[in-house]
Design a protein around this motif. Sequence first.
Motif, mmCIF file in Angstrom:
data_model
loop_
_atom_site.group_PDB
_atom_site.id
_atom_site.type_symbol
_atom_site.label_atom_id
_atom_site.label_comp_id
_atom_site.label_asym_id
_atom_site.label_seq_id
_atom_site.Cartn_x
_atom_site.Cartn_y
_atom_site.Cartn_z
ATOM 1 N N ALA A 128 0.825 -1.211 0.000
ATOM 2 C CA ALA A 128 0.000 0.000 0.000
ATOM 3 C C ALA A 128 0.858 1.258 0.000
ATOM 4 C CB ALA A 128 -0.929 -0.007 1.209
ATOM 5 N N GLY A 129 2.163 1.105 -0.200
ATOM 6 C CA GLY A 129 3.076 2.250 -0.161
ATOM 7 C C GLY A 129 3.469 2.554 1.275
ATOM 8 N N VAL A 130 4.136 3.682 1.464
ATOM 9 C CA VAL A 130 4.551 4.098 2.806
ATOM 10 C C VAL A 130 3.967 5.467 3.105
ATOM 11 C CG1 VAL A 130 6.685 2.752 2.877
ATOM 12 C CG2 VAL A 130 6.737 5.058 1.983
ATOM 13 N N GLY A 131 3.613 5.656 4.354
ATOM 14 C CA GLY A 131 3.087 6.946 4.786
ATOM 15 C C GLY A 131 4.204 7.935 5.020
ATOM 16 N N ASP A 132 3.822 9.181 5.198
ATOM 17 C CA ASP A 132 4.806 10.243 5.432
ATOM 18 C C ASP A 132 5.698 9.953 6.623
ATOM 19 O OD1 ASP A 132 3.793 11.644 3.270
ATOM 20 O OD2 ASP A 132 2.546 12.969 4.504
ATOM 21 N N GLU A 133 5.133 9.345 7.674
ATOM 22 C CA GLU A 133 5.909 9.077 8.883
ATOM 23 C C GLU A 133 6.992 8.015 8.655
ATOM 24 O OE1 GLU A 133 2.632 6.133 8.706
ATOM 25 O OE2 GLU A 133 2.674 8.301 8.465
ATOM 26 N N ASP A 134 6.839 7.202 7.608
ATOM 27 C CA ASP A 134 7.821 6.153 7.323
ATOM 28 C C ASP A 134 8.808 6.534 6.226
ATOM 29 O OD1 ASP A 134 6.849 4.478 9.269
ATOM 30 O OD2 ASP A 134 5.576 3.333 7.905
ATOM 31 N N TYR A 135 8.600 7.659 5.586
ATOM 32 C CA TYR A 135 9.437 8.067 4.457
ATOM 33 C C TYR A 135 10.922 8.161 4.848
ATOM 34 C CZ TYR A 135 11.352 11.165 0.844
ATOM 35 O OH TYR A 135 12.133 11.731 -0.128
ATOM 36 N N LEU A 136 11.257 8.999 5.805
ATOM 37 C CA LEU A 136 12.664 9.158 6.189
ATOM 38 C C LEU A 136 13.237 7.900 6.832
ATOM 39 C CD1 LEU A 136 12.819 12.853 7.471
ATOM 40 C CD2 LEU A 136 13.664 11.934 5.298
ATOM 41 N N PRO A 137 12.505 7.228 7.725
ATOM 42 C CA PRO A 137 13.058 5.982 8.267
ATOM 43 C C PRO A 137 13.340 4.932 7.186
ATOM 44 C CG PRO A 137 11.304 6.761 9.673
ATOM 45 C CD PRO A 137 11.293 7.629 8.437
ATOM 46 N N LEU A 138 12.484 4.848 6.184
ATOM 47 C CA LEU A 138 12.722 3.894 5.104
ATOM 48 C C LEU A 138 13.982 4.260 4.332
ATOM 49 C CD1 LEU A 138 11.908 1.443 3.428
ATOM 50 C CD2 LEU A 138 10.493 2.978 2.033
ATOM 51 N N LEU A 139 14.161 5.528 4.042
ATOM 52 C CA LEU A 139 15.376 5.945 3.342
ATOM 53 C C LEU A 139 16.623 5.625 4.161
ATOM 54 C CD1 LEU A 139 14.330 9.382 1.788
ATOM 55 C CD2 LEU A 139 14.253 7.089 0.753
ATOM 56 N N TRP B 63 23.486 7.278 -4.475
ATOM 57 C CA TRP B 63 22.863 7.364 -5.795
ATOM 58 C C TRP B 63 21.752 6.319 -5.937
ATOM 59 C CZ3 TRP B 63 22.787 10.778 -9.617
ATOM 60 C CH2 TRP B 63 22.222 10.389 -10.836
ATOM 61 N N ASN B 64 22.063 5.079 -5.520
ATOM 62 C CA ASN B 64 21.093 3.997 -5.674
ATOM 63 C C ASN B 64 19.889 4.161 -4.748
ATOM 64 O OD1 ASN B 64 22.523 2.857 -7.743
ATOM 65 N ND2 ASN B 64 23.562 1.360 -6.457
ATOM 66 N N VAL B 65 20.073 4.756 -3.580
ATOM 67 C CA VAL B 65 18.921 5.075 -2.733
ATOM 68 C C VAL B 65 18.009 6.027 -3.492
ATOM 69 C CG1 VAL B 65 18.144 6.246 -0.635
ATOM 70 C CG2 VAL B 65 20.067 4.663 -0.520
ATOM 71 N N GLY B 66 18.597 6.988 -4.176
ATOM 72 C CA GLY B 66 17.814 7.918 -4.976
ATOM 73 C C GLY B 66 17.066 7.227 -6.101
ATOM 74 N N VAL B 67 17.732 6.308 -6.782
ATOM 75 C CA VAL B 67 17.103 5.593 -7.892
ATOM 76 C C VAL B 67 15.949 4.725 -7.393
ATOM 77 C CG1 VAL B 67 17.488 3.800 -9.648
ATOM 78 C CG2 VAL B 67 19.187 5.605 -9.324
ATOM 79 N N VAL B 68 16.228 3.922 -6.367
ATOM 80 C CA VAL B 68 15.217 3.015 -5.831
ATOM 81 C C VAL B 68 14.071 3.807 -5.189
ATOM 82 C CG1 VAL B 68 14.808 1.281 -4.029
ATOM 83 C CG2 VAL B 68 16.785 1.071 -5.550
ATOM 84 N N GLY B 69 14.416 4.810 -4.408
ATOM 85 C CA GLY B 69 13.399 5.625 -3.761
ATOM 86 C C GLY B 69 12.512 6.326 -4.769
ATOM 87 N N VAL C 10 11.673 -1.010 12.993
ATOM 88 C CA VAL C 10 10.470 -1.755 12.604
ATOM 89 C C VAL C 10 10.482 -2.012 11.102
ATOM 90 C CG1 VAL C 10 7.938 -1.643 12.447
ATOM 91 C CG2 VAL C 10 9.109 -0.878 14.532
ATOM 92 N N LEU C 11 10.797 -0.987 10.326
ATOM 93 C CA LEU C 11 10.818 -1.134 8.867
ATOM 94 C C LEU C 11 11.929 -2.079 8.423
ATOM 95 C CD1 LEU C 11 10.179 2.573 7.804
ATOM 96 C CD2 LEU C 11 8.525 0.716 8.080
ATOM 97 N N ARG C 12 13.067 -2.026 9.096
ATOM 98 C CA ARG C 12 14.194 -2.913 8.788
ATOM 99 C C ARG C 12 13.769 -4.377 8.947
ATOM 100 N NH1 ARG C 12 17.175 -0.955 12.298
ATOM 101 N NH2 ARG C 12 18.091 0.670 11.002
ATOM 102 N N ARG C 13 13.063 -4.677 10.031
ATOM 103 C CA ARG C 13 12.591 -6.048 10.249
ATOM 104 C C ARG C 13 11.564 -6.453 9.188
ATOM 105 N NH1 ARG C 13 13.379 -4.010 15.327
ATOM 106 N NH2 ARG C 13 11.210 -3.385 15.665
ATOM 107 N N ARG C 14 10.716 -5.525 8.813
ATOM 108 C CA ARG C 14 9.716 -5.812 7.777
ATOM 109 C C ARG C 14 10.398 -6.128 6.445
ATOM 110 N NH1 ARG C 14 4.476 -1.934 6.864
ATOM 111 N NH2 ARG C 14 3.451 -3.181 5.284
#
Length: 89
Positions: A18-29, A39-45, A74-78
């Motif tokens: 379902a995508g990620v919410g705003d609260e998970d954006y920076l933690p996911l990055l 660079w690859n974080v930018g491409v994938v993100g 939490v996101l790392r474990r997911r």
Amino acid sequence: MEAHLLPVVAMLEEAFPAGVGDEDYLPLLAVLSEGLNEWNVGVVGSAFLGVEHHRVMNDAARPLARAQRERAGVLRRRLAACGWDPDED
């Protein structure tokens, strides 16, 4: 996109259908930065989140607040449940 990054995007789509919410954006990055270069974080993100490549790169460099660091765990474990292993050679 380089072929070796396609499985990362597929993993993100599996982990976050379902995508990620705003609260998970920076933690996911932050989590992605553990296994991908800037660079690859930018491409994938950009591919997964639909955000401009350079914005993702800049946002990934931002420090996280304590709550965001906890959320990154939490996101790392997911992601690990879907195959994410930043230490894999």
